[in-house]
Design a protein around this motif. Structure first.
Motif, PDB file in Angstrom:
ATOM      1  N   SER C 284       0.842  -1.201   0.000  1.00 42.51           N
ATOM      2  CA  SER C 284       0.000   0.000   0.000  1.00 42.51           C
ATOM      3  C   SER C 284       0.877   1.251   0.000  1.00 42.51           C
ATOM      4  O   SER C 284       0.593   2.230  -0.711  1.00 42.51           O
ATOM      5  CB  SER C 284      -0.911  -0.040   1.225  1.00 42.51           C
ATOM      6  N   PHE C 285       1.953   1.203   0.781  1.00 40.94           N
ATOM      7  CA  PHE C 285       2.893   2.320   0.856  1.00 40.94           C
ATOM      8  C   PHE C 285       3.510   2.588  -0.522  1.00 40.94           C
ATOM      9  O   PHE C 285       3.581   3.723  -0.987  1.00 40.94           O
ATOM     10  CB  PHE C 285       3.968   1.987   1.902  1.00 40.94           C
ATOM     11  N   ARG C 286       3.930   1.503  -1.209  1.00 38.92           N
ATOM     12  CA  ARG C 286       4.558   1.633  -2.530  1.00 38.92           C
ATOM     13  C   ARG C 286       3.580   2.260  -3.532  1.00 38.92           C
ATOM     14  O   ARG C 286       3.970   3.099  -4.347  1.00 38.92           O
ATOM     15  CB  ARG C 286       5.001   0.263  -3.061  1.00 38.92           C
ATOM     16  N   GLU C 287       2.323   1.835  -3.463  1.00 40.47           N
ATOM     17  CA  GLU C 287       1.315   2.390  -4.381  1.00 40.47           C
ATOM     18  C   GLU C 287       1.199   3.902  -4.193  1.00 40.47           C
ATOM     19  O   GLU C 287       1.090   4.663  -5.152  1.00 40.47           O
ATOM     20  CB  GLU C 287      -0.047   1.740  -4.134  1.00 40.47           C
ATOM     21  N   SER C 288       1.238   4.324  -2.931  1.00 45.21           N
ATOM     22  CA  SER C 288       1.155   5.760  -2.655  1.00 45.21           C
ATOM     23  C   SER C 288       2.375   6.491  -3.189  1.00 45.21           C
ATOM     24  O   SER C 288       2.262   7.600  -3.718  1.00 45.21           O
ATOM     25  CB  SER C 288       1.008   6.014  -1.149  1.00 45.21           C
ATOM     26  N   LEU C 289       3.548   5.867  -3.048  1.00 45.62           N
ATOM     27  CA  LEU C 289       4.769   6.490  -3.579  1.00 45.62           C
ATOM     28  C   LEU C 289       4.632   6.706  -5.093  1.00 45.62           C
ATOM     29  O   LEU C 289       4.982   7.764  -5.607  1.00 45.62           O
ATOM     30  CB  LEU C 289       5.992   5.618  -3.292  1.00 45.62           C
ATOM     31  N   GLU C 482      -4.038  12.411  -0.728  1.00 42.89           N
ATOM     32  CA  GLU C 482      -5.438  12.086  -0.440  1.00 42.89           C
ATOM     33  C   GLU C 482      -6.297  12.263  -1.703  1.00 42.89           C
ATOM     34  O   GLU C 482      -7.121  11.400  -2.048  1.00 42.89           O
ATOM     35  CB  GLU C 482      -5.935  13.026   0.670  1.00 42.89           C
ATOM     36  N   THR C 483      -6.062  13.359  -2.402  1.00 46.21           N
ATOM     37  CA  THR C 483      -6.824  13.619  -3.626  1.00 46.21           C
ATOM     38  C   THR C 483      -6.581  12.513  -4.657  1.00 46.21           C
ATOM     39  O   THR C 483      -7.533  11.978  -5.250  1.00 46.21           O
ATOM     40  CB  THR C 483      -6.399  14.975  -4.222  1.00 46.21           C
ATOM     41  N   LEU C 484      -5.306  12.174  -4.808  1.00 49.37           N
ATOM     42  CA  LEU C 484      -4.969  11.150  -5.804  1.00 49.37           C
ATOM     43  C   LEU C 484      -5.549   9.788  -5.420  1.00 49.37           C
ATOM     44  O   LEU C 484      -6.076   9.055  -6.269  1.00 49.37           O
ATOM     45  CB  LEU C 484      -3.442  11.042  -5.929  1.00 49.37           C
TER      46      LEU C 484
END
Lengths: 114, 499, 526
Positions: C284-289, C482-484
């Protein structure tokens, strides 16, 4: 006259740390907690495990590293010597387990003041 | 009561050298407490001068009183100390019901002032330098009343009642380095140090400096070592020493008590002892032990104090004339001999004499009344001279009456009786007791006639030109008039009538 | 019609400004929601219906007169039970303070009242904020609204769960080692630990004074920014308070929400990942990066070698300070007094009261802190830990040379089961691995939801850290991410949470229906 603490280092910072039941009892005494025998038995090994996990810290920082006691380096925060409103005696005593004559009533005090 | 065995003072000194350390707590006279805006005044209704901070309520936080820091630095500077460039408050952790947070916010290894000295003058004029280790800031505790039990003392009490008005009042603790080598003068040095430190505090105007009200409190550390070894023995810390006289007595007592124990092959228990003003003994308090592990650490709710050098210099400029310098100046102004000056200081009457002179009395008359008359009375009643109930203004007023011929010395003494008894002002006492000198010729003439009649042989001598014999007749007249006759006028009348 | 229960605080403000609803209506809505679901969630220790409604009515009057006290005037809020509230019970989750009613307000509470936010009640927490699961509350655990058998994080599990379960639009938390951010991560909510000194600690019952910091808990990044502006800023009653204005945080959030992060350097902390981190959390962290990169940010790897000692330093400093702070609970002036048989002395009463009044974790930490401060151990433990703090600050300084913000997963795992780590203190302490360095160095941090971990479908948190006093960066980066993410999900993550729909009788029954709410109340029930 105060004495400087830390003249000796904790035993075995590099090896196993064993904190005995008696030592926990002594600490509980300093901390004014009346621990039961069962609590002492339970706590001693837990504290040993925790202390062992934090013991690595003894060798991390060299002598020349200054300690940080405050995250941000503020100094000289003072207040003017001006009276500000406080609590009434009634407010102060409202939550007291016992009071008498506008004073906090406490059980008999054993020793003299330190 | 104590059952301590004491060695005689002389024998104690033959065998041992005393070392002393004095810790003096000075309660500052700031408007507010050390860490909150509550009034720092003495004697309010119980628990009426408290707030969440000084009551140690959960969540409350301290903020340092700038005036208290300033007073601490002024004390430090007056004691020739270094002022820290950077120092912190620390928590001293121990449990006691009169301490709301169960830690005292104090200073530990970073005091605001350190490495100073006070030159103390002894009665013989000798100057002893007492080295100051440190002066640090801290807060006072609340006050407990012990209820039940016979004496109001802690032992045997049923429960205690706590008032936190005093909790958080700023204290400066001044700690000396070990005072060695004063030998038989140790008790005197201790007393002179506390007395002259007190004078300094008064001159600085930072405290009420009333030992009887606890605004100056002394703890006396004492140890003995075999004579000539220069080592330090185990010390005891005597608390509750609340008068100058007691400082001297407590040192003497502990010297003799330690000496008896050591001489008998025993060893001194490192402990806190309590001084009992009434019985003049110390009793065992609390042994020093592991329980004295105060777990000091820097107070995280306060930030460091780092006085700028400009601030320190500015404060140096506010230091008053130091007491010893002032004494030199006053001695010159007043024309006192060394002995007269020493006696005045020794009696604790310097300020009183100064104020009496300021109120209009001549230096010699002010000295005479305070040192001969009032010092004797204070001594008789075991009081401090300042506590007799006689003010410098009273003394000046009495002397003015003497100067005006309305009182003589004998009558003046009766006025002091009245002042001590609280009968009012000198003028009121003179009126109420009918002490004024009679110089009315009618009343005096009758008494003179009576005296001549009763002493015909003396009268004859005067008639024969032996005027010196008049003294006997004057005495008779004074007796008749209960001392209130104007002696000069009586003499004149006698000579008028007989020559 | 707008679902005000699930709306953001910013949307509630808009509705109030447009005259579409009133503060009283909103306050009643949330009070009713609390009544309906809190027997299952147990986010609250005390609900102040009467007080909240009175504050709401006053707010409506101000708004009607055209003079709202602040942007958030009228938006209800929940307050962690570690902040003193005049006239409302403040227990810190401890038996030793049961029934204690402070005679004063914490500065944060004063500011909330001055800004016109009705206070719904006090939220549950680990006793004296000691824990990462809210299981150490003396009044029973709070449950995670995503799965009532799991922990909501801690110590501020009550505040996070209240917001996640739509019992309040906003809440106040406190963060000593992660107590705002980690509960945010495991409940799919937003939580911010401001720069140390940015929000007054006056009236915050201290656990570790040099680490504690109060901050906002919300469902959106902008809401946290709005609340942060209300509670932040200098307070002369807190000597460690920073003498600077709080800054334009909401503006930073609005700017970030445009989704453009061009030129931003994002430092990924090498030491906060890998071993001990759940695979789904890391994914999940990687996806956010990847999303940050897509918005124009540049990723740099940074190394903070001293962070491996952060946990050890924390578990020496925190218990040391706590052992001293908690000494005041001695049964003499307030709080629980237990009088043993016989003719007990004050000392006996202190010992018995502290034994009865403190829970296991609190005792553990008091004893540990007493040990670490003892003479003979001070230098090796407390003193060394303070030096490690210096090293950690230096690591941050070096890292912020290379990056504008630093990022990591907020917590190594998703919410674990109640009871799972209760008697394994070390395992429990590991939850704070990634959040503790910020407290030790005083820098600000935010956690916002980054998605659900694939293996258990539970929320994972994304942490952003900024240099001291640069709290605005948290809001800019947080709002952008958050928007993304919401674009990707098609709405807020919390929309995927179980509804906690009220069954017959108006309450969620997890097992047997509860006959009365688990919290105490002031004021009549509607």
């Amino acid at each position: 006259m105060p004495e400087i603490p830390g003249s000796s280092s904790p035993r075995g910072t590099s090896g196993r740390i064993e904190i005995s039941r008696d030592e926990v009892a002594h600490l509980a005494d300093l901390a004014r907690i009346d621990l039961s025998d069962a609590e002492l038995e339970h706590l001693a090994p837990q504290l040993s495990v925790i202390l062992e996990s934090v013991a690595s810290i003894a060798e991390v920082a060299a002598d020349e590293i200054p300690p940080t006691s405050h995250a941000l380096p503020l100094t000289n925060v003072f207040r003017d010597d001006v009276v500000t409103p406080g609590l009434t005696a009634e407010q102060a005593l409202a939550m007291a387990p016992a009071s008498e004559g506008q004073r906090f009533s406490v059980p008999r005090i054993l020793g003299e003041e330190a | 009561m104590s059952t301590d065995t004491l060695l005689s003072f002389e024998e104690s000194l033959e065998k041992f050298d005393p070392a002393m350390g004095l810790e003096v707590h000075v309660e500052l006279n700031t408007n507010t407490k050390m860490f909150c805006g509550c009034p720092a005044v003495f004697g309010g209704e119980p628990n009426s001068q408290v707030c969440p901070t000084c009551l140690g309520l959960p969540g409350a936080m301290p903020v340092v009183n700038a005036k208290a820091v300033e007073s601490a630095m002024r004390i430090g500077l007056a004691l020739n100390c270094e002022i820290a460039e950077w120092c912190r408050f620390a928590r001293k952790n121990y449990f006691y019901p009169d301490m709301p947070k169960n830690f005292q916010t104090s200073q530990y290894d970073e005091p605001i002032a350190f490495e100073g000295y006070l030159d103390v003058e002894l009665e013989g004029g000798e100057i002893v330098r007492v080295e100051i280790e440190r002066a640090h800031m801290e807060e006072d505790t609340g006050k407990s009343l012990h209820v039940g039990g016979a004496t109001g003392r802690i032992h045997g009490a049923d429960h205690s009642l706590v008032d936190y008005n005093r909790a958080g009042i700023p204290l400066i603790e001044i700690v000396t380095k070990p005072i060695m080598g004063s030998r038989e003068k140790a008790p005197e040095v201790a007393k002179a140090y506390v007395a002259q430190l007190r004078e300094l505090i008064v001159a600085l105007g930072v405290s009420d400096a009333r030992m009887d009200q606890g605004s100056i409190r002394a703890d006396v550390n004492l140890s003995l070592a075999p004579v000539g070894t220069g080592s330090l023995g185990t010390r005891t810390e005597t608390k509750n020493v609340n008068s100058l006289r007691s400082v001297e007595r407590a040192v003497r007592y502990e010297m003799q008590r330690h000496a008896a124990i050591l001489d008998g092959g025993g060893s001194i228990l490192q402990e806190t002892r309590h001084w009992h003003e009434d019985t003049g003994v110390t009793t065992s308090g609390r042994p020093k032990s592991d329980a004295d592990d105060y777990r000091y650490f820097p107070e995280p709710d306060l930030v460091p104090v780092a006085p700028s050098r400009e601030w320190v210099e500015e404060l140096k400029g506010t230091l008053p004339e130091l007491p010893r310098e002032k004494r030199g100046r006053l001695q010159k102004e007043w024309g006192f001999s060394d002995l007269e000056m020493r006696d005045t200081v020794g009696a604790g009457a310097l300020g009183l004499v100064e104020e009496t002179i300021a109120a209009g009395a001549s230096p010699q008359s002010a000295r005479k009344w305070w040192l001969s008359e009032l010092a004797r009375r204070a001594n008789d009643s075991g009081q401090e001279i300042a506590d007799l109930g006689v003010t410098p203004a009273d003394v000046a007023a009495v002397q003015a009456l003497v100067d005006a011929g309305s009182l003589n010395d004998k009558l003046a003494r009766q006025v002091f009786d009245g002042l001590i008894a609280g009968e009012g002002t000198p003028a009121e006492i003179v009126a109420a007791r009918g002490l004024a000198i009679v110089s009315d010729d009618g009343a005096l003439g009758a008494a003179v006639d009576k005296a001549i009649e009763a002493n015909p042989d003396v009268a004859d001598k005067i008639r024969d030109g032996k005027v010196a014999a008049a003294g006997a007749l004057i005495g008779a007249v004074m007796k008749e008039m209960r001392g209130q006759a104007d002696a000069g006028r009586v003499r004149e009348l006698i000579i008028e009538k007989l020559t | 019609m707008t679902d005000y229960l699930r709306a953001s605080a910013a949307d509630l403000v808009a509705a109030l400004e447009a005259g579409e609803t009133t503060s009283v209506a909103l306050t009643e809505l949330f009070l009713d929601r609390i009544e309906a679901v809190d027997s299952a969630v147990h986010a609250f220790l005390h609900v102040d219906r009467e007080g909240a409604l009175a504050q709401a009515a006053a707010s409506d009057a101000r708004r009607a007169a055209g003079a709202p006290a602040s942007v958030l005037d009228g938006v209800p809020i929940a307050v962690k039970d570690v902040l003193a509230t005049e006239g409302l019970p403040t227990t810190c989750g401890s038996k030793i303070l049961e029934g204690w009613i402070p005679p004063y307000d914490a500065t944060v509470v004063t500011r909330l009242k001055e800004a016109g936010l009705p206070i719904l009640g006090k939220t549950n927490m680990d006793e004296f904020a000691m824990g990462s699961s809210t299981e150490h509350s003396a009044y029973g655990p709070t449950r995670n609204p995503w799965d009532l058998d799991r922990i909501p994080g801690g110590s501020g599990g009550g505040s996070a769960a209240a917001v996640a379960a739509f019992e309040a639009p906003l809440a106040i938390g406190t963060d000593t080692g992660g107590s705002i951010r980690q509960p945010g991560a495991v409940t799919g909510t937003v939580g911010v630990k401001p720069t140390y000194g940015g929000v007054s600690r006056y009236g915050l019952v201290a656990m570790a004074n040099s680490l504690d910091q109060a901050g906002p808990v919300s469902r959106t990044v902008l809401d946290s920014a709005l609340l942060h502006e209300v509670i932040g800023g200098h307070d002369p009653r807190d000597s460690t308070s920073i003498k600077e204005p709080v800054g334009a945080l909401a503006e930073a959030a609005r700017q970030g929400a445009s989704g453009d992060l061009s030129g931003l350097r994002v430092g990924v902390i090498k030491e906060l990942g890998g071993e001990g981190y759940q695979a789904g959390v890391e994914a999940s962290f990687r996806e956010s990066l990847d999303l940050l990169v897509s918005a124009g940010a540049e990723l740099v790897e940074v190394s903070c070698p001293s962070f491996v000692h952060a946990l050890a330093a924390y578990y020496l400093i925190m218990p040391s300070e706590a052992s001293s702070n908690l000494a005041k609970f001695d049964a003499m002036r307030y709080g629980l007094r237990v009088v043993p048989d016989g003719d007990p002395s004050a000392e006996d009463v202190m010992r018995a009261s502290r034994d009865a009044g403190f829970g296991d974790e609190v005792k553990r930490r008091i004893i540990l802190g007493t040990y670490a401060l003892s003479s003979g151990y001070y230098d090796a433990y407390y003193g060394q830990a303070q030096k490690v703090r210096t090293l950690i600050s230096r690591d941050f300084e070096a890292a912020f040379e290379k990056a504008d913000v630093l990022v990591s997963p907020t917590a190594p795992t998703t919410a674990f089961k109640l009871g799972e780590k209760l008697d394994d203190p070390l395992a429990m302490y590991l939850n704070d691995l990634a959040t503790i360095p910020a407290n030790l160095a005083g820098v600000p941090g935010i956690s916002l939801p980054s998605g659900l971990a694939s293996e258990d479908g539970l929320p994972a948190g994304f942490q952003v850290l900024a240099p001291a006093l640069a709290d605005d960066r948290l809001y800019r980066v947080g709002a952008a991410l958050e928007t993304l993410l919401e674009k990707k999900w098609g709405g807020p993550l919390l929309a995927q949470a179980p509804s906690l729909d009220t069954g017959p009788g108006g309450r969620v029954g997890r097992s047997a229906p509860v006959s009365r709410p688990p919290y105490s109340t002031t004021g009549e029930m509607a």
